[in-house]
Design an enzyme around this catalytic site. Structure first.
Site, PDB file in Angstrom:
ATOM      1  N   CYS A   9      20.110  49.281  15.128  1.00  0.00           N
ATOM      2  CA  CYS A   9      19.571  50.590  15.493  1.00  0.00           C
ATOM      3  C   CYS A   9      20.600  51.496  16.174  1.00  0.00           C
ATOM      4  CB  CYS A   9      18.356  50.511  16.407  1.00  0.00           C
ATOM      5  SG  CYS A   9      17.034  49.508  15.754  1.00  0.00           S
ATOM      6  N   CYS A 416      21.989  35.233  18.288  1.00  0.00           N
ATOM      7  CA  CYS A 416      21.989  36.376  19.202  1.00  0.00           C
ATOM      8  C   CYS A 416      20.549  36.692  19.593  1.00  0.00           C
ATOM      9  CB  CYS A 416      22.603  37.596  18.518  1.00  0.00           C
ATOM     10  SG  CYS A 416      22.504  39.075  19.551  1.00  0.00           S
TER      11      CYS A 416
HETATM   12  S1  SF4 Z   1      25.250  37.181  21.266  1.00  0.00           S
HETATM   13 FE1  SF4 Z   1      26.942  37.956  20.000  1.00  0.00          FE
HETATM   14  S2  SF4 Z   1      26.047  39.568  18.717  1.00  0.00           S
HETATM   15 FE2  SF4 Z   1      24.605  39.145  20.396  1.00  0.00          FE
HETATM   16  S3  SF4 Z   1      25.090  40.633  21.976  1.00  0.00           S
HETATM   17 FE3  SF4 Z   1      26.248  38.800  22.460  1.00  0.00          FE
HETATM   18  S4  SF4 Z   1      28.215  39.064  21.411  1.00  0.00           S
HETATM   19 FE4  SF4 Z   1      26.806  40.568  20.561  1.00  0.00          FE
END
Ligand code: SF4
Length: 511
Positions: A9, A416
């Site tokens: 988004c 994530c």
């Molecule tokens: S887990 Fe990976 S994709 Fe998700 S916010 Fe953190 S760095 Fe970004």
């Protein structure tokens, strides 16, 4: 990127600060959203504020790309929409669903009507709420709220509505402070109420990018700087963690406030790797330069001996800066031997399996590939299904002698929970090859060989974790790198990862 790892988004906001002018800012929303189209193609929309209209707030939204929703190909219709929804302030949104379905009801902004002007508001949201289920439980069980759509934007709307309870209009700073004390995750919000007050907020960890600027007395905020750059805004400012901009509907004055006590930040490194536009600058750090640095590091890590049959082939478009830098460093040509078909619509390839999707999305230029040793530069590898399909096509259709996969990102080892669709551990490629996830991104040669073989590549090199922050130019403790090192920056993220790991290990066969 070959994989369907989706964007998460984008938001924009615009306000005419000139009290004598009252220009229609709705006309800017489609062009701003077009600059953020890469962040979501499922839906688009805007809410505008107009004190001279019965509907003080008025929302227009639908599923589809910005072109489809605003019917930009049909001048008369597009102009009529902008006129019908005219206003001195507007917020806009492009959506890729991290939760919820592909229906117009799920498109944003989400407007909540109330007879009292300061309780009537609309929001656009970029991010993901990691403690969604506990917030929903609290709302439904303790506060007797009802959820129709079961998406995080609806939760935010309810929490904001709850924060506006009572007979006294609260300050928006305290409203969002209260919200930040409940919500765990990534959340950039553009907010507009029927008093004409606007708030643009960046979450306390600054996980998603957000910037703003003023040009010709027009305040503009957007997820990415490309919007402001294309509008020729000088002096683009980046929100610090937990900062917000407030515009008072009566005075149209802009105030920058700190609404949350943030001592940390956890900017998503993936924004530099893949999500953000290559021309954007995130928190003073250009996306393009980070990708170039990734490519240079890959070149430094190269173990193969280069000869005249070697050619670097970046996967379009995200891997191009890394691929070109890699090739330049090793003094081999960087060729566009894989051409992206830009006009394949989203719906056309929907439902097709990944192999067919790759075939429809990319055309190979055999004359550049035949008998070559191809160094395929990819921005990241998530599931690997399409990587495998592409490597096979490079060999069978393209006639490449060898294909060496070079990944401008460390191995993705964890999901994530902050708004990027990186799937469960079971679906990820890398974790299948080790029992305990390496937090450095450095894998033993033996493992790399097995991994390469599984995708039909002749060899495989990943970027190590510590090179990511170096390349971006921000220290590791200012970034979220949870999907490559398993270290989540919030309690809900840590809790969800623990659960995910437990579930994953319970499915694995014993040694
Ligand atoms: S887990 Fe990976 S994709 Fe998700 S916010 Fe953190 S760095 Fe970004």
């Amino acid at each position: 990127m070959l994989e369907d790892i989706h964007h998460n988004c984008g938001v924009v906001a615009v306000y005419d600060l000139d009290r004598d002018r009252n220009s229609n800012v709705a006309r800017h929303i489609p062009e701003f959203l077009l600059d953020l189209q890469h962040r979501g193609q499922l839906a688009a929309g805007m809410t505008t504020y107009n004190a001279g209209r019965n509907r003080l707030l008025y929302t227009f939204k639908d599923t589809g790309t910005v072109n489809e929703v605003f019917q930009l190909g049909q001048k008369i219709i597009a102009e009529k929409t902008v006129e019908d929804f005219s206003g001195i302030a507007a917020i806009g949104h492009v959506r890729y669903a991290t939760s919820g379905r592909d229906e117009s009801d799920y498109a944003q902004p989400f407007e909540t009507y109330h007879g009292r002007r300061w309780k009537w508001f609309s929001i656009g949201f970029n991010g993901n709420i990691a403690n969604f289920y506990s917030l929903r439980k609290k709302l439904m069980e303790k506060r007797s709220y009802h959820m129709i759509y079961n998406v995080d934007t609806e939760i935010l709307n309810h929490y904001i509505a709850y924060g506006l309870r009572g007979n006294t209009k609260p300050s928006l700073t305290s409203l969002f402070k209260e919200l930040s004390e409940s919500v765990d995750g990534a959340y950039n919000i553009v907010f507009l109420n029927a008093d004409g007050d606007m708030a643009v907020i960046r979450d306390p960890l600054a996980m998603r990018p957000l910037c703003y600027g003023v040009k010709d007395n027009l305040f503009i905020a957007a997820s990415e700087s490309i919007v402001l750059k294309n509008f020729e805004v000088d002096n683009i400012r980046f929100f610090k963690p937990g900062e917000m901009v407030l515009i008072d509907g009566k005075t149209r004055t802009v105030k920058l406030k700190k609404y949350a006590n943030s001592t940390l930040s956890a900017r998503c490194f993936f924004e530099w790797v893949y999500f953000s536009h290559v021309s954007s600058i995130l928190d003073e750090h250009p996306v393009y330069m980070a990708r170039v640095a990734f490519g240079k590091i890959l070149a430094e890590l190269e173990t193969e001996t280069m000869d005249s049959s070697c050619v670097a082939v970046p996967v379009p478009d995200t891997a191009k800066p890394a691929g070109d830098a890699y090739a330049f460093q090793l003094q081999i040509p960087s060729m566009e031997a894989i051409v992206r078909n830009r006009y394949v619509g989203r719906t056309f390839i929907e439902g097709a399996d990944r192999v067919k999707k790759a075939a429809r999305k990319y055309t190979l230029q055999e004359h550049m590939l035949r008998n070559k040793r191809v160094f395929l530069i990819e921005d990241s590898v998530v599931r690997s299904t399409t990587a495998r399909a592409l490597i096979q096509r490079l060999k069978t259709i393209g006639g490449a002698k060898e294909v060496h996969l070079r990944v401008a990102c460390p191995p993705i080892i964890a999901p994530c929970f902050y708004g990027i669709h990186i799937p469960s551990i079971t679906e990820l490629f890398a974790p299948k090859f080790f029992k305990f996830p390496p937090r450095t991104g450095i894998l033993p040669q033996k493992t790399l060989k097995i991994m390469a073989k599984s995708v039909d590549a002749d060899s495989l090199i990943y970027l190590p974790v510590n090179e990511v922050s170096e390349s971006i130019g921000l220290s590791q403790n200012l970034l979220c790198q949870a999907c490559i090192n398993g270290q989540y920056p919030t309690p809900a993220g840590r809790h969800l990862y623990e659960k995910a790991l437990k579930a994953y290990h319970s499915q694995q066969p014993e040694d």
